[in-house]
Design an enzyme around this catalytic site. Structure first.
Site, short mmCIF file in Angstrom:
data_model
loop_
_atom_site.label_atom_id
_atom_site.label_comp_id
_atom_site.label_asym_id
_atom_site.label_seq_id
_atom_site.Cartn_x
_atom_site.Cartn_y
_atom_site.Cartn_z
CB SER A 121 -0.12 -14.97 -7.65
OG SER A 121 1.05 -14.95 -8.40
CG HIS A 126 2.14 0.95 -6.47
ND1 HIS A 126 2.99 0.74 -5.40
CD2 HIS A 126 2.24 -0.15 -7.24
CE1 HIS A 126 3.59 -0.42 -5.54
NE2 HIS A 126 3.15 -0.99 -6.66
CB CYS A 149 0.08 -18.90 -10.52
SG CYS A 149 1.22 -17.57 -10.92
#
Length: 275
Positions: A121, A126, A149
């Site tokens: 996935s 950030h 996933c």
């Protein structure tokens, strides 16, 4: 309420369609006496957590959770901050292959000892360095999302990320979404046991923090907030030492820092903390 784990021998019909997302905000708080020290702190944070360093951390995360890295995009920003997005993928799951679930609540490795494998996935980070316009407080925030996933779970990377960033405050969310089916068509909305995010951290890590859980078990939503227990003013001062400050100045700075930390921890503005 305890969640009963699915049998480890459960056989699925096709691919495991569950999506597991670990999201958290990590905060570092600092106090600078002058604009020059404030500028130096932001420069220090930008260098310490630049895009290349973040790529290295996320690569370790991928190894821990067992994911294959497909693509990495990273960027440093002017005047400050950085972002990294990493796409990861799990090896093909064969029809009726047994589920490799997280069968117990236990911590993953620390930042000093990374071992593991990779698979699935996306992983993003950030960073947001910022400062108070006139009260000397600077804050560094890192927002991290590890979304997988299928069989693998991001929870094993939690302890590594906490020990890598050593935050003063952490706000953590974990959610399992969607469902998967066994070979008889029965739907499963979670494929591993979890009572608390805290159980995926070592005792050494947990001892450092005051923690609060807010969990919605029936919705497979788990939330934990952490704030350092011990307060040592020298830990928060940048460019100076506690012994260089007169007692009255120390008290004022301590109050400002504690107020900032409690506002972040509780998510609301509050009166100045005394003492």
């Amino acid at each position: 309420m305890k969640i009963k784990p699915i049998n480890k021998k459960l056989k699925l019909y096709g691919f495991n369609n569950l999506t597991k997302t670990l999201s958290f905000n990590l905060y570092d708080i600092c106090y600078t006496l002058s604009p020059e020290h404030q500028k130096e702190y932001i420069e220090y944070i930008d260098e310490e957590y630049n895009a290349d360093r973040l790529v290295s951390i996320l690569t370790d995360v991928a190894k821990i959770i067992g994911a294959n890295v497909l693509n990495v995009a990273n960027q440093d920003y002017d005047p400050q901050g950085a972002s990294v997005t990493m796409l990861v993928a799990e090896n093909e799951v064969l029809h009726e292959q047994p589920v490799n679930v997280v069968d117990n609540e236990s911590p993953g490795p620390s930042s000093e000892a990374v071992v593991g494998h990779l698979d699935k996935s996306h992983i993003t980070v950030h960073t947001y360095p910022e400062s108070h316009p006139y009260k000397g407080i600077s804050t560094f925030r890192a927002d991290i999302d590890v979304s997988t996933c299928g069989q693998i779970s991001p929870l094993k990377a939690l302890n590594y990320l906490i020990t890598s960033f050593e935050p003063d405050i952490a706000i953590i969310d974990y959610r399992v979404r969607g469902f998967t089916r066994d070979v008889n068509g029965k739907k499963y909305y979670i494929d591993h046991k979890i009572n608390s995010i805290q159980n995926y951290m070592t005792g050494k890590t947990r001892e450092l923090y005051q923690m609060i859980d807010v969990n919605i078990y029936q919705e497979n939503i788990f939330h934990t907030k952490m704030i350092l227990k011990e307060f040592d003013l020298d830990h928060y001062l940048f460019g100076t030492a506690k012994k260089e400050l007169p007692p009255a100045e120390r008290k004022k700075i301590k109050q400002r820092i504690k107020k900032e930390m409690l506002e972040i921890y509780y998510g609301k503005n509050m009166p100045t903390v005394r003492g």
